[in-house]
Design an enzyme around this catalytic site. Structure first.
Site, PDB file in Angstrom:
ATOM      1  N   LYS A 195      -9.299 -36.862  11.501  1.00  0.00           N
ATOM      2  CA  LYS A 195      -9.393 -35.402  11.637  1.00  0.00           C
ATOM      3  C   LYS A 195     -10.751 -34.878  11.204  1.00  0.00           C
ATOM      4  O   LYS A 195     -11.265 -33.926  11.784  1.00  0.00           O
ATOM      5  CB  LYS A 195      -8.263 -34.701  10.871  1.00  0.00           C
ATOM      6  CG  LYS A 195      -6.908 -34.903  11.537  1.00  0.00           C
ATOM      7  CD  LYS A 195      -5.867 -33.890  11.121  1.00  0.00           C
ATOM      8  CE  LYS A 195      -4.640 -34.041  12.000  1.00  0.00           C
ATOM      9  NZ  LYS A 195      -3.547 -33.175  11.664  1.00  0.00           N
ATOM     10  N   LYS A 241      -2.915 -40.245  20.510  1.00  0.00           N
ATOM     11  CA  LYS A 241      -1.660 -39.561  20.180  1.00  0.00           C
ATOM     12  C   LYS A 241      -1.590 -38.180  20.850  1.00  0.00           C
ATOM     13  O   LYS A 241      -2.589 -37.464  20.893  1.00  0.00           O
ATOM     14  CB  LYS A 241      -1.610 -39.389  18.652  1.00  0.00           C
ATOM     15  CG  LYS A 241      -0.295 -38.899  18.099  1.00  0.00           C
ATOM     16  CD  LYS A 241      -0.381 -38.748  16.581  1.00  0.00           C
ATOM     17  CE  LYS A 241      -0.954 -37.411  16.194  1.00  0.00           C
ATOM     18  NZ  LYS A 241      -0.200 -36.654  15.198  1.00  0.00           N
ATOM     19  N   LYS A 267      -1.250 -31.308  19.034  1.00  0.00           N
ATOM     20  CA  LYS A 267      -1.403 -29.867  19.280  1.00  0.00           C
ATOM     21  C   LYS A 267      -2.871 -29.503  19.421  1.00  0.00           C
ATOM     22  O   LYS A 267      -3.234 -28.561  20.100  1.00  0.00           O
ATOM     23  CB  LYS A 267      -0.877 -29.058  18.100  1.00  0.00           C
ATOM     24  CG  LYS A 267       0.562 -29.223  17.783  1.00  0.00           C
ATOM     25  CD  LYS A 267       0.917 -28.250  16.649  1.00  0.00           C
ATOM     26  CE  LYS A 267       2.056 -28.770  15.805  1.00  0.00           C
ATOM     27  NZ  LYS A 267       1.605 -29.436  14.582  1.00  0.00           N
TER      28      LYS A 267
HETATM   29  N1  AQP Z   1       2.481 -37.697  19.259  1.00  0.00           N
HETATM   30  C1  AQP Z   1       3.479 -37.758  18.380  1.00  0.00           C
HETATM   31  N2  AQP Z   1       4.472 -38.654  18.558  1.00  0.00           N
HETATM   32  C2  AQP Z   1       5.518 -38.722  17.678  1.00  0.00           C
HETATM   33  N3  AQP Z   1       5.621 -37.928  16.595  1.00  0.00           N
HETATM   34  C3  AQP Z   1       4.639 -37.021  16.387  1.00  0.00           C
HETATM   35  N4  AQP Z   1       4.444 -36.096  15.440  1.00  0.00           N
HETATM   36  C4  AQP Z   1       3.303 -35.428  15.682  1.00  0.00           C
HETATM   37  N5  AQP Z   1       2.720 -35.893  16.785  1.00  0.00           N
HETATM   38  C5  AQP Z   1       3.524 -36.888  17.251  1.00  0.00           C
HETATM   39  C6  AQP Z   1       5.372 -35.869  14.328  1.00  0.00           C
HETATM   40  O1  AQP Z   1       5.679 -34.487  14.290  1.00  0.00           O
HETATM   41  C7  AQP Z   1       5.887 -34.122  12.921  1.00  0.00           C
HETATM   42  C8  AQP Z   1       5.088 -32.899  12.615  1.00  0.00           C
HETATM   43  O2  AQP Z   1       3.720 -33.138  12.799  1.00  0.00           O
HETATM   44  P1  AQP Z   1       2.687 -32.033  12.345  1.00  0.00           P
HETATM   45  O3  AQP Z   1       2.660 -30.943  13.307  1.00  0.00           O
HETATM   46  O4  AQP Z   1       2.981 -31.606  10.985  1.00  0.00           O
HETATM   47  O5  AQP Z   1       1.317 -32.777  12.250  1.00  0.00           O
HETATM   48  P2  AQP Z   1       0.571 -33.810  13.120  1.00  0.00           P
HETATM   49  O6  AQP Z   1       1.190 -35.146  12.956  1.00  0.00           O
HETATM   50  O7  AQP Z   1      -0.837 -33.718  12.706  1.00  0.00           O
HETATM   51  O8  AQP Z   1       0.812 -33.291  14.610  1.00  0.00           O
HETATM   52  P3  AQP Z   1      -0.229 -32.880  15.694  1.00  0.00           P
HETATM   53  O9  AQP Z   1       0.480 -32.405  16.881  1.00  0.00           O
HETATM   54  O10 AQP Z   1      -1.209 -33.986  15.919  1.00  0.00           O
HETATM   55  O11 AQP Z   1      -0.888 -31.618  15.057  1.00  0.00           O
HETATM   56  P4  AQP Z   1      -2.402 -31.240  14.889  1.00  0.00           P
HETATM   57  O12 AQP Z   1      -3.001 -31.395  16.233  1.00  0.00           O
HETATM   58  O13 AQP Z   1      -2.331 -29.834  14.395  1.00  0.00           O
HETATM   59  O14 AQP Z   1      -2.961 -32.183  13.888  1.00  0.00           O
HETATM   60  C9  AQP Z   1       5.501 -35.317  12.051  1.00  0.00           C
HETATM   61  O15 AQP Z   1       6.677 -35.971  11.646  1.00  0.00           O
HETATM   62  C10 AQP Z   1       4.715 -36.177  12.977  1.00  0.00           C
HETATM   63  O16 AQP Z   1       4.825 -37.531  12.646  1.00  0.00           O
END
Ligand code: AQP
Length: 344
Positions: free
Chosen positions: A120, A207, A210
């Site tokens: 990140k 992955k 968002k």
């Molecule tokens: N691609 C994914 N596949 C499976 N599980 C996922 N999670 C996130 N992306 C995937 C799971 O969703 C939960 C919440 O995640 P989060 O929003 O708190 O943070 P993150 O993992 O950082 O998700 P993003 O979408 O990648 O957000 P941004 O872009 O804001 O950093 C967790 O249980 C995570 O494992």
């Protein structure tokens, strides 16, 4: 760890999701779908982790509306707020208090190993906030504040749960009561289902996220039928038919991702889906995946739209969750502070 073994010895789960934008299929399949299926077997606490969201800059008005949207998405997906606890993290101040105590337990070397920070922060490491670096310590506090035994997450969060275990162990060694008992038991990650890491529709090695600049890389829970259909039609694939064996499928990340999504949406094994579609081309497979994705997500997005018409009601639900969460967190934090030597 399986759902069956939890049923035999239910304790408590905690899991969170960041209000950083539209929730996507990865958040749904990797986290929320499992929350829904676990909540009847084990007391559950779910949080919209707004303190985590501000580790990267957020527009205040957008953050507020994201908190409402994510709450609506969780309820629309089937989390039962009568039996489970749903609240926004910043409304329970004990999270930050415990995080500070854990800052004084966690070692810099442990945080330096966290791969999510490296990804990140990227090349701009010096400009990343201290909060982004420190994020896993707050996450350990989120879990241990409720003495949660299990944490259902996607695969990307496994390393952070390991750190929470390290912090709990170190705390146990540093602070003992008269009986010399461990204060925290070590939380277990619960990485369930066939879509523990849903990948980008544009790049099967990245992955689904968002924060990806390309909206075409993800299916949002708010996408319309046409948007879902277009995104799956345009999803990167190759020109070969689907293979017969999982070993062959594993060498084709985009194909593997779509098959895994189908398996997770239909709650079946990847091998059964592969058996069903092996030898078929994507022109045959994709329309069926579109139907399945639309059938699953449409009721969620329409219920979300309904709930969002009354954000005051959402605030009420969060307030009830806050009170229930506080009732569990306060006595645990009080014990922690006693062990540390504070007078309270
Ligand atoms: N691609 C994914 N596949 C499976 N599980 C996922 N999670 C996130 N992306 C995937 C799971 O969703 C939960 C919440 O995640 P989060 O929003 O708190 O943070 P993150 O993992 O950082 O998700 P993003 O979408 O990648 O957000 P941004 O872009 O804001 O950093 C967790 O249980 C995570 O494992």
């Amino acid at each position: 760890m399986t759902k069956e073994s939890i049923k035999q010895n239910p304790q408590r789960i905690f899991s969170g999701i960041q209000p950083t934008g539209n929730l996507h299929l990865g958040n749904y399949l990797g986290a929320i779908k499992n929350w829904v299926s676990l909540q009847s077997d084990i007391p559950s606490i779910f949080s919209i982790v707004d303190l985590h969201a501000i580790t990267v800059p957020q527009d205040p008005a957008k953050l507020r509306s994201s908190i409402h949207e994510v709450t609506a998405a969780i309820i629309a997906s089937g989390v039962d707020v009568k039996n489970s606890i749903l609240f926004n993290q910043s409304s329970v101040k004990e999270h930050t208090e415990l995080a500070w105590i854990f800052n004084c337990v966690c070692r810099i070397g442990w945080l330096n190993r966290m791969t999510q920070f490296k990804e990140k922060a990227g090349k701009n490491r010096e400009k990343a906030t201290v909060g982004l670096y420190n994020y896993p310590v707050l996450m350990a506090a989120d879990i241990l504040l409720y003495k949660a035994s299990h944490v259902p997450v996607g695969d990307d969060q496994k390393q952070h749960i390991e750190l929470a275990r390290d912090i709990a162990s170190a705390f146990n060694n540093m602070f003992k009561n008269e009986k010399q008992e461990d204060f925290f038991s070590l939380p277990e990650p619960l990485i369930l289902g066939t879509a523990t890491r849903v990948m980008s529709l544009r790049d099967g090695t990245k992955k689904m996220s968002k924060s990806d600049d390309s909206d075409a890389s993800r299916i949002n829970l708010t996408d319309t039928r046409d948007q879902i259909s277009n995104k799956i039609k345009k999803a990167k694939t190759d020109s070969n038919p689907l293979p017969e064996t999982l070993d062959e499928l594993k060498t084709r990340p985009e194909a593997l991702n779509l098959i895994n999504i189908y398996a997770a949406l239909s709650s079946q094994k990847t091998s059964s889906i592969l058996e069903q579609f092996s030898g078929k081309g994507f022109s045959y497979f994709k329309p069926q995946l579109i139907e399945l994705a639309v059938d699953t997500l449409s009721p969620i997005s329409s219920e979300m739209r309904n709930l969002l018409k009354d954000t005051k009601e959402i605030d009420k639900i969060l307030k009830i969750g806050q009170e229930k969460a506080k009732n569990i967190a306060e006595p645990i934090l009080k014990d922690v502070k006693n062990l540390v030597g504070f007078i309270n």
